[in-house]
Design a protein around this motif. Sequence first.
Motif, mmCIF file in Angstrom:
data_model
loop_
_atom_site.group_PDB
_atom_site.id
_atom_site.type_symbol
_atom_site.label_atom_id
_atom_site.label_comp_id
_atom_site.label_asym_id
_atom_site.label_seq_id
_atom_site.Cartn_x
_atom_site.Cartn_y
_atom_site.Cartn_z
ATOM 1 N N MET B 100 -15.207 -8.307 25.005
ATOM 2 C CA MET B 100 -16.368 -7.378 24.718
ATOM 3 C C MET B 100 -16.711 -6.602 25.422
ATOM 4 O O MET B 100 -16.770 -5.474 25.316
ATOM 5 C CB MET B 100 -17.577 -8.546 23.819
ATOM 6 N N GLY B 101 -17.311 -7.022 26.244
ATOM 7 C CA GLY B 101 -18.683 -6.408 27.452
ATOM 8 C C GLY B 101 -17.676 -5.366 28.313
ATOM 9 O O GLY B 101 -18.190 -4.014 28.013
ATOM 10 N N ARG B 102 -16.187 -4.764 28.317
ATOM 11 C CA ARG B 102 -15.438 -4.134 28.577
ATOM 12 C C ARG B 102 -15.056 -2.970 26.995
ATOM 13 O O ARG B 102 -13.865 -2.053 27.731
ATOM 14 C CB ARG B 102 -14.104 -4.483 29.134
ATOM 15 N N ASP B 103 -15.108 -3.659 26.472
ATOM 16 C CA ASP B 103 -15.559 -2.341 25.377
ATOM 17 C C ASP B 103 -16.396 -1.865 24.438
ATOM 18 O O ASP B 103 -15.607 -0.885 24.690
ATOM 19 C CB ASP B 103 -14.567 -3.750 23.852
ATOM 20 N N LEU B 104 -17.485 -2.616 24.690
ATOM 21 C CA LEU B 104 -18.778 -1.685 24.168
ATOM 22 C C LEU B 104 -19.182 -1.269 25.552
ATOM 23 O O LEU B 104 -20.110 0.102 25.137
ATOM 24 C CB LEU B 104 -19.801 -2.833 23.831
ATOM 25 N N GLY B 105 -19.103 -1.847 26.576
ATOM 26 C CA GLY B 105 -19.708 -0.827 27.867
ATOM 27 C C GLY B 105 -19.094 0.518 28.500
ATOM 28 O O GLY B 105 -19.577 1.230 28.531
#
Lengths: 310, 339
Positions: B100-105
Amino acid sequence: MRSFVIFVFLKIKLILKFYKMGLKIIVLAKQVPDTRNVGKDAMKADGTVNRAALPAIFNPEDLNALEQALRLKDKYKGSTVTVLTMGPGRAADIIREGLFRGADDGYLLTDRAFAGSDTLATSYAISCAIRKIKSFDLIMAGRQAIDGDTAQVGPQVAEKLNLPQITYAEEILKAEKGKILVKRRLERGVETVEGPLPCVVTVNGSAAPCRPRAAKLLMKYKHAKTMSEKQSQSEDYIDMSTDRPYLNIAEWSVNDVETDDKWLGLTGSPTKVKKIENVVFQAKESKVLSDSDKDIEELMRELILNHTIG
Amino acid sequence: MNNVFVICEMDEGKVADVSLELLTKGRTLANTLKCKLEAVVLGHKISGIEKEIIPYGADVVHIGDDARLAPYTTLPHSAVINGLFAETKPQIGLLGATTMGRDLGPRVSSALVSGLTADCTALEIGDHEDKKAGKNYKDLLYQIRPAFGGNIVATIINPDCRPQMATVREGVMKKEIFSPNHKGEVKTIDVSKYIKPEDLVVKVIERHMEKSRVNIKNSSIIVSGGYGMGSKENFNVLYDLAEAIGAEVGASRAAVDAGYAEHDRQVGQTGITVRPKLYIACGISGQIQHTAGMEDSAMVIAINNDVNAPINKIADYVITGDVMEIIPKMIKFYKKNSK
């Protein structure tokens, strides 16, 4: 009656548009130093990396992306696969490699103006090139490149083009009627998502490996060259590519794509490298043991006595 | 006030460990910067979630509770974060380096034109002098991460763009309750203000979550194998040793890439960070990519046929020889002496 005929005709035309024309797929690929197998000769005596000893390769997850693109091409007749890469002149190898495996054509985006780009400036330059290519249904890329492991360029290209993104894809299940169905690999599971076309999909290393080079394509594209490569070669080769236009690899500089200088290269990069340290291992005092029964029994006894194990 | 923000992630109805680790780190950074720590949680049916967050030191918790925010999809989440960040102007924004973080960031950093550094292994506050431009910067976030396959360590800064964003993998930072009585304010995000209908174009059709079978993160002893094990079959001796001494089996990236072990066993920068009391490294050369994930082990035993393997330099015990002969001996002598 007449209007009905026209209606049917339009309907058929629409269906033909979806089925006959196939998909226009752009695969983003990067040439990277092979950091996975840093062998002994790649380490200098002072413990730092000898970059010259690392071969330049097609980023592994970009190959996974290429395979997914080629499978769509196999499935949907009339589809095309275009490889887009940004890098120095020698990155034309990536496009040739793509052609050998089944891609239709490629673009090399190369200019000193792109040097020093972080992921955001890279994404900006790539998005400008994609805008120039103009017509596409799907953009695919590897999840991340092994030299940086950031996984940022895919989503940032999507944002720059105002397209939805689907990351960590393991398999494209379908791409038809303006929709795409993708299986994603998460930390602890899988999910299937549906999104619209066009969109950006980044492919995980757990996806199917890329097919090998095809001998026939290797023969066909062996002499595919960029303009700069042709200029450093003999006249024969230049004549050859006038007869066979598929041997021309498009080479774009900053002047060929519409860009704003302030978003390029070092200027366009919000992140700066403050410091780089080569990793040198600090030696810790270690006890060296032999593989003899005596040494190993003593070690195991010690570990049991000090309650490390057992 | 430009504060430190942590974007929290939900994991099966609870705040994910990585987010609590980041809150702990964020608290330290906020103390150094003398500013507030703010948390953002987006999801559905998460009322009361602040109780899990505030003890970790959050002064403000922004909660967006809406059916459009669960399960996670990129665009509704990035729309809310972009809007919230544009209004609150954080100086630092931290996310877990998860799917999630590496998709959103990157989506958020691209929209806000701010820098983002992935997979940081350390975050510090420091100054920077740009001699060329004659500018001095105070209190920047040093985003420290291995790069180039882990052969170099880079310190990255974002001098001019805000927020300074970074992702950090689970297990890299320590999770620690700041104060069970810490007081924090809850702010409700008006989600509908940010999400547009066209943000809902990607739909999750189906989701299968598997319970993690392997739990190397919480294991006190890890027997790890590298590419030097030679084959998947040879890994069996590691499972034998692990079973005998009550350990879990880990692996280096090279071993996972070669198919010797499953991905959820991977220790290192791009895998799991572990701090066991004993780490037995078998046939692992010890590139920093790997050692970054295990160097805090209380004790390291390296078994390798290469006298010069870098792993030997961080090991407490070095056994030079053939792993396939040494491991069975270890099992044998453990059984003999533990009785």
